[in-house]
Motif scaffolding. Structure first.
Motif, PDB file in Angstrom:
ATOM      1  N   MET A   1      60.503   5.955  28.720  1.00 53.65           N
ATOM      2  CA  MET A   1      60.450   4.737  27.895  1.00 53.65           C
ATOM      3  C   MET A   1      60.234   5.154  26.434  1.00 53.65           C
ATOM      4  O   MET A   1      59.351   5.962  26.144  1.00 53.65           O
ATOM      5  CB  MET A   1      59.282   3.868  28.401  1.00 53.65           C
ATOM      6  N   MET A   3      60.821   3.851  22.000  1.00 53.45           N
ATOM      7  CA  MET A   3      61.133   2.805  21.013  1.00 53.45           C
ATOM      8  C   MET A   3      61.672   3.502  19.764  1.00 53.45           C
ATOM      9  O   MET A   3      60.970   4.337  19.172  1.00 53.45           O
ATOM     10  CB  MET A   3      59.877   2.012  20.644  1.00 53.45           C
ATOM     11  N   HIS A  29      48.242   3.837  20.357  1.00 57.68           N
ATOM     12  CA  HIS A  29      49.543   3.164  20.460  1.00 57.68           C
ATOM     13  C   HIS A  29      49.847   2.353  19.206  1.00 57.68           C
ATOM     14  O   HIS A  29      50.934   2.428  18.634  1.00 57.68           O
ATOM     15  CB  HIS A  29      49.573   2.263  21.695  1.00 57.68           C
ATOM     16  N   ARG A  33      52.770   2.914  16.345  1.00 58.28           N
ATOM     17  CA  ARG A  33      53.753   1.873  15.996  1.00 58.28           C
ATOM     18  C   ARG A  33      53.746   1.639  14.472  1.00 58.28           C
ATOM     19  O   ARG A  33      54.797   1.553  13.842  1.00 58.28           O
ATOM     20  CB  ARG A  33      53.415   0.573  16.736  1.00 58.28           C
ATOM     21  N   ARG A  48      59.394   6.761  19.110  1.00 57.00           N
ATOM     22  CA  ARG A  48      58.168   6.862  19.919  1.00 57.00           C
ATOM     23  C   ARG A  48      58.594   6.898  21.381  1.00 57.00           C
ATOM     24  O   ARG A  48      59.592   6.282  21.748  1.00 57.00           O
ATOM     25  CB  ARG A  48      57.278   5.632  19.714  1.00 57.00           C
ATOM     26  N   GLY A  55      52.021   6.297  30.141  1.00 59.48           N
ATOM     27  CA  GLY A  55      52.446   5.052  29.511  1.00 59.48           C
ATOM     28  C   GLY A  55      53.322   4.224  30.433  1.00 59.48           C
ATOM     29  O   GLY A  55      53.014   4.037  31.610  1.00 59.48           O
ATOM     30  N   ASP A  56      54.450   3.748  29.893  1.00 60.31           N
ATOM     31  CA  ASP A  56      55.380   2.917  30.660  1.00 60.31           C
ATOM     32  C   ASP A  56      56.395   3.743  31.443  1.00 60.31           C
ATOM     33  O   ASP A  56      57.209   3.172  32.178  1.00 60.31           O
ATOM     34  CB  ASP A  56      56.166   2.006  29.697  1.00 60.31           C
ATOM     35  N   SER A  57      56.403   5.032  31.245  1.00 63.64           N
ATOM     36  CA  SER A  57      57.428   5.857  31.897  1.00 63.64           C
ATOM     37  C   SER A  57      57.156   6.019  33.387  1.00 63.64           C
ATOM     38  O   SER A  57      56.039   5.786  33.857  1.00 63.64           O
ATOM     39  CB  SER A  57      57.531   7.230  31.214  1.00 63.64           C
TER      40      SER A  57
END
Lengths: 241, 277
Positions: A1, A3, A29, A33, A48, A55-57
Motif C-alpha cells: 500500500m 500514496m 503517519h 503525510r 509513502r 500498516g495497510d499492506s
C-alpha cells in the motif's frame, strides 16, 4: 500500500519516505503525510508506503522480514521513478526506516540519504525495546496488576515479534555507503560516537530540537511532532525552502 | 489472505479507506471501523487491520477508513460541525461498502473517540443495524465513587500518591491534552434508548484501562438505567485487566474473541457457498 504525492509539472527530484516499524510507524503517519505534501508543494514528488506485514499492506505483523523490507524499498523506489519520471531519488527514513533505507541504498539507487534518528546498532536497539516492554508490563498506568512475562513475551510495544525478526534486527550493524548522507539527530540524550561509523565516513549530522520521545510508554498513541523537519528535509533536498 | 482494495471516495472524493472482501459474502452485514483517537485507519498496534482481516475470514465485508481530515483523508470543504461531518462521512462509507459488496445493513465499530463517532452516526444513519462501542460513553455514578474512593481513604500508599501528584502538578503544570467533552448523560441515555427502539443491536466492551471512569459491570445499569442496560438487544462486557488500547497481543485476542462471538450471534455470516456437483 502506498500514496504518491505528485507535483504540478515535471519533477526532477523524488523522495521515497521509508516508514519506521512498530508503533513508530503509526505515530509518524501524520508527519510523513505532512512531509510528503510539503515536499510536493516545493516541487519534490514523494511516495509513502507500508512494507509488507506492516500498516495497510498484506501480511501479519509477526511475519516481518528484513530482506523483504529492503526489497520493498527497492520496488517502491522503482515505482516512484516510473510514476514521476524523476531522475534522482532521495531516501528518507526515521528510526528503523532510516536503517532500512541505508541498507537498501545501493539496490534502490538512492542519490542521497536523509536519516532521522536511524538505528545504527541493532543489538542495542533490541535491548532497548526489550527494556521498554519489560517496563510496560509492570507499568501501573497501563495495568492495575503487573502482567506476566508470558503474557508480554515475544512483543515490542504492542507488536508481535518473531524470533526471526528479532535476530535480524539484532544482527544489523550500519556500514557507510557511497551516498551523501544527512543524519537528523533529535534523540534526547547526547552520546559520543552515536552516529559512528557513518559520521566518520562523512555523514553530516544536524541536531533538531525539541527532541523526539520515541519510546515514551505513556505516549504510545500520541502523534510524533517535528515542526522543523520539513524545513530541514527540503533544505537537504536542495530545493528552495 | 482475503482481497483488500484501497479506495478514495466520499462526497468530495476526500476520504481514504480499505475495503476487505470475503469471497461470496454478498448480502452479509458489512462492518465499518472508525478512527481511534487521532490515529489513522490502521489503528493502535494495527488493531483495525487485524480485526477487519479476521472478520473477512469469518465472511464479513469490512471497511476501515479515515474520517475527514484524519489519516490520509482530506477535508470536505463543508461548513459543518465535527458531528455532522462524522455522520456524513459514515454515510459515504456506507454507500461505498454497499456499492462494493451489496450489503444493506452495517455494524459500526469504534474504540474510544471512535466509539463516540460510532454513537453519533448510529443515532441517525438508517443503514446502521448495530454498533460495537469499545470504551464507549460511560459516566461516573455514586456506586463508582464509593468503589473508587472508599478503599483509597484507608490506604496510606494512596494518600502518599495523592500528595505526590499534587506536588508534581504544583511544580510542573499538567500537559495540555485534547480530550473530548462528553455530552450530558441524559442525552446519551436517550439516544441509546432511541437506537434500541429502532431495532439496533448494541455491544459495549469496556477495557480495564479506564479505571478512572468505569470500575464495575454494575456501573452500566447505574448509569443508563434498566430500560437501556437490561434491553435484550444490548450487551455489555468488561475485559478486566486489559489496558485501554489492548497493547498486549493476548488482550487483543481476548477482545477480538468477544467481538466475533457477538457478531456471529447477532448478525450470523452467510453460510459458505458449496459448489454444485
Amino acid at each position: 500500500m502506498g500514496m504518491y504525492h505528485g507535483v504540478g509539472g515535471h519533477a526532477s527530484v523524488g523522495m521515497l519516505l521509508c516508514p519506521p516499524l512498530g508503533q513508530s510507524l503509526l505515530r509518524t503517519h501524520r508527519l510523513y503525510r505532512q512531509l510528503a505534501t510539503g515536499l510536493a508543494a516545493q516541487g519534490v514528488c514523494a511516495l509513502r508506503f507500508d512494507y509488507r506485514c506492516s500498516g495497510d499492506s498484506a501480511g501479519d505483523s509477526g511475519s516481518l522480514d528484513w530482506q523483504n523490507c529492503v526489497a520493498d524499498i527497492r520496488q517502491a523506489a522503482a515505482e516512484l521513478r516510473v510514476r514521476s519520471g524523476c531522475s534522482m531519488v532521495i531516501g528518507f527514513g526515521a528510526q528503523l526506516g532510516g536503517s532500512l533505507a541505508l541498507a537498501a541504498a545501493p539496490a534502490a539507487g538512492f542519490a542521497q540519504l536523509i536519516l532521522w534518528d536511524p538505528v545504527l546498532d541493532g543489538a542495542s536497539h533490541v535491548a532497548e525495546l526489550d527494556a521498554w516492554q519489560e517496563t510496560l508490563r509492570n507499568d501501573p498506568l497501563h495495568y492495575v496488576r503487573p502482567r506476566s512475562a508470558e503474557e508480554a513475551g515475544g512483543q515490542w510495544l504492542g507488536f508481535p515479534v518473531s524470533l526471526h525478526w528479532r535476530a535480524q534486527v539484532a544482527a544489523w550493524r550500519a556500514a557507510p555507503v557511497r551516498v551523501p548522507t544527512l543524519i537528523v539527530d533529535s534523540l534526547q540524550q547526547p552520546e559520543a560516537g552515536r552516529w559512528s561509523p557513518l559520521a566518520e565516513a562523512g555523514a553530516r549530522v544536524v541536531a533538531m530540537r525539541p527532541g523526539t520521545q520515541w519510546g515514551d510508554l505513556h505516549r504510545l498513541e500520541h502523534a510524533i511532532l517535528a515542526p522543523d523537519l520539513l524545513r530541514l528535509v527540503v533544505d537537504a533536498a536542495g530545493q528552495p525552502a | 489472505m482475503m482481497p483488500e482494495r484501497a479506495f478514495r471516495f466520499g462526497r468530495a472524493g476526500h476520504l481514504v479507506g480499505m475495503v476487505g472482501l470475503p469471497t461470496g459474502a454478498h448480502g452479509a452485514v458489512g462492518v465499518i471501523v472508525l478512527n481511534t483517537g487521532l490515529m489513522h485507519r490502521v489503528g493502535p498496534f494495527r488493531l483495525h487491520v487485524d480485526m477487519t482481516r479476521r472478520l473477512n475470514a469469518l465472511g464479513y465485508p469490512t471497511l476501515r477508513f479515515d474520517l475527514s481530515t484524519m489519516g490520509d483523508s482530506g477535508a470536505s470543504a463543508e461548513a459543518a460541525s465535527r458531528e455532522q461531518q462524522v455522520r456524513a462521512d459514515v454515510g459515504d462509507a456506507v454507500a461505498l461498502l454497499r456499492a462494493q459488496t451489496g450489503c444493506t445493513r452495517f455494524v459500526l465499530v469504534g474504540l474510544c473517540r471512535g466509539a463516540q463517532s460510532a454513537h453519533a452516526a448510529a443515532c441517525t444513519e438508517p443503514a446502521v443495524a448495530g454498533a460495537i462501542f469499545l470504551d464507549g460513553y460511560i459516566y461516573r455514578t455514586t456506586g463508582f465513587k464509593l468503589r473508587h474512593y472508599l478503599p483509597r481513604l484507608l490506604s496510606p500508599a494512596r494518600w502518599h500518591g495523592f500528595f505526590a501528584r499534587k506536588l508534581r502538578q504544583a511544580v510542573a503544570p499538567e500537559e495540555v491534552t485534547f480530550g473530548s467533552v462528553y455530552p450530558p448523560k441524559e442525552q446519551v441515555r436517550g439516544e441509546l434508548a432511541a437506537m434500541l427502539a429502532r431495532g439496533l443491536k448494541l455491544y459495549f466492551v469496556y477495557s480495564g484501562g479506564i479505571g478512572e471512569q468505569f470500575n464495575h459491570p454494575r456501573q452500566f445499569r447505574e448509569c443508563y438505567g434498566r430500560e437501556v442496560a437490561d434491553h435484550p438487544a444490548l450487551r455489555m462486557d468488561l475485559l478486566d485487566g486489559t489496558d485501554h488500547t489492548y497493547t498486549l497481543v493476548c488482550d487483543r485476542e481476548r477482545m477480538f474473541g468477544h467481538v466475533e462471538r457477538w457478531l456471529k450471534e447477532q448478525f450470523p455470516p452467510p453460510a459458505p457457498r458449496v459448489a454444485a456437483g
